[in-house]
Design an enzyme around this catalytic site. Sequence first.
Site, short mmCIF file in Angstrom:
data_model
loop_
_atom_site.label_atom_id
_atom_site.label_comp_id
_atom_site.label_asym_id
_atom_site.label_seq_id
_atom_site.Cartn_x
_atom_site.Cartn_y
_atom_site.Cartn_z
N HIS A 1 10.89 -3.93 -4.53
CA HIS A 1 9.26 -4.13 -4.75
C HIS A 1 8.98 -3.81 -6.22
CE1 HIS A 1 5.33 -4.51 -2.27
NE2 HIS A 1 5.02 -4.69 -3.49
N ASN B 1 3.52 -13.12 2.58
CA ASN B 1 2.33 -12.23 2.06
C ASN B 1 1.36 -13.23 1.63
OD1 ASN B 1 3.85 -10.02 2.19
ND2 ASN B 1 3.97 -9.72 -0.07
N TYR C 1 -2.99 -13.86 1.18
CA TYR C 1 -4.23 -13.18 1.09
C TYR C 1 -5.50 -14.24 1.12
CZ TYR C 1 -2.00 -8.74 0.02
OH TYR C 1 -1.23 -7.66 -0.03
N GLU D 1 2.12 -9.03 4.55
CA GLU D 1 1.06 -8.46 3.91
C GLU D 1 -0.10 -9.34 4.19
OE1 GLU D 1 1.29 -7.44 -0.28
OE2 GLU D 1 3.38 -6.73 -0.12
C1 NOJ Z 1 1.14 -7.97 -2.99
C2 NOJ Z 1 1.95 -6.95 -3.82
O1 NOJ Z 1 3.13 -7.04 -2.73
C3 NOJ Z 1 1.32 -5.57 -3.51
O2 NOJ Z 1 2.21 -4.65 -4.19
C4 NOJ Z 1 -0.02 -5.57 -4.15
O3 NOJ Z 1 -0.47 -4.28 -4.08
C5 NOJ Z 1 -0.74 -6.38 -3.20
N1 NOJ Z 1 -0.47 -7.78 -3.11
C6 NOJ Z 1 -2.51 -6.27 -3.33
O4 NOJ Z 1 -2.60 -6.94 -4.84
#
Ligand code: NOJ
Length: 581
Positions: free
Chosen positions: A152, A335, A337, A415
């Site tokens: 990561h 991931n 958002y 995520e």
């Molecule tokens: C994706 C990343 O994997 C993570 O490290 C980060 O804090 C979050 N998005 C929010 O930006």
Amino acid sequence: MTAFYWTIFLLAALCRKTGGQFLDLKNITARDAFLSGTLPDGFLWGTATAAFQIEGGWDSGEKGPSIWDWYSHLPQNVPWGDVATDSYHKYKEDVQMHVNTSLNSYRFSISWPRLFPDGTNTTINQYGVDYYNNLINELQNNGIEPLVTLYHWDLPQKLKERYGGWVNDTLVEMFENYARFCFTTFGDRVKYWTTFNEPWSFVAALGDFNNDPDYTMKYKMAHNVIRAHARAWHTYDDDFRSAQNGSVGIVISSIWGEPADLHNPADRQAATNYMEFFFGWFANPIIGNGDYPDVMKRMVRESRLKQNQTVSPLPEFTEEEKMYNKGTTDFLGINTYTARIISATNETQTCHPDNHNFASACGFMPDLMGVKETVGPGWFYMGSNIFWFAPWNIRGILHFVRERYRYTKPFYLSEVGIGETYKYHSPPNLNDTWRMCFYMTYANEALKAVKLDGVDLRGFYAWTLMDNVEWGSGPDLAFGLYHTNFTHPSRKRTPKRSQGLYGSIARENGFPDNAIHVRMTREWWQWCHMDEAYAPTRHGYVEPTNKPAPCPSVSTAPAAQSLMFTGILGILVVLVAFCSP
Ligand code: NOJ
């Protein structure tokens, strides 16, 4: 008659080729309707974290520095990662916070330089091994399934100094050694591994902190990251799978690029191209044909020719490498958002925050052409100009990946989260109604993906457990279910109101009709689809002006696309009946 059937068949095939990968979510009432029900048994509910963002103890127990330690110690920066949320010392509390939230899984990452201080297996740091053994055992003792990320973003600084980082082919072998060590040491208890977290972010946006205006190094970095991923997967497959019976995947991120006009082939093509540069760059070699997307190879060549560069900076995989890359994942972590509206254009786009086009126009996809990227009217801001409220992006992206790559293995939403701008020394507002709305809506979309779209989704990970170090922003963009007191050396953690709500969703495995949080979700639903609900993420900790008001009863209306499908089927049946001899 035969001609008629052929026409229908060809039209259907064409439609599938050009539009079938995009769910029709334009009927907003249907799209945003609440759905009750539960996720499949065994569904994993967890939080996700990353070593640099939480561990601290940056030089404790003989850990080596990472590139992020180096960066955060530059004179102009604040070394927030030195202590972070102090999870190096407080891992038991982290686990208890999961227990108190009724979660059955935890996604965390291993810090490569904590195990191998100089990045190589010549020195193995026993303190680091003990730390991860303790954490994994603590999780196991509490019935929590670990999902472990190997990388990561915290590359050992020594590998940067010695080899320049991922741009150097040697890193492939270094990563294989590191992965092999992790499988050997922890694989008796860890059954879910992911190799890399968000390669697009650490390659395109970060580039190992290299100065690479021409983007040549980034294409090379990505090439080695894909090769390293494939190598680690094969290592597990050949030498560990039969004894350990686990699985290895990768976490790929993408903003969901939705065509502005679903019925306009040019917009659909532009959205596809956007997704290929964002997601397909890493996904196509792994879950596609083993190579970079065709459109990417063509556009990079053409755009460089325009600049009189006759050699494309996008490296080529050999036929053997393509075969080796192909299929190297047991599951896919996504991931996601937020989303963007994508339309076709001939005009050059200007990079500006108000245009919301950071991904396509601000140098991260320098060879993508013909794309205009923006957010929709009435979308809500969530804590930063990157993140706009668009819960349906979950359904959009899962459906797209499944259809475009004919992907049939499991998905995990590795995520999903919302942050608010905040000054770490301000008094916290633990009444984070915006985050409650976020998890009510985004988790409900995960349910829709399974129930309405038939996606094989097996887990949901909230980003993140507690307010942590948001990379270069430090603690001033807060995503946690728990507040972390960054003014206090012990980094006291306090649950926010969203922790209770998310815990209830996890405990009930979704949204069964009789659950208390479902009654609340129904009452809040309408308010959660208003800008006002998310306004506090912009201003920091400010109370919402209105309390969530009960909304009129929300029906669990079938989604638009199933209505449309029934309609089309009906028309076809009538046509066929009518035209039959
Ligand atoms: C994706 C990343 O994997 C993570 O490290 C980060 O804090 C979050 N998005 C929010 O930006």
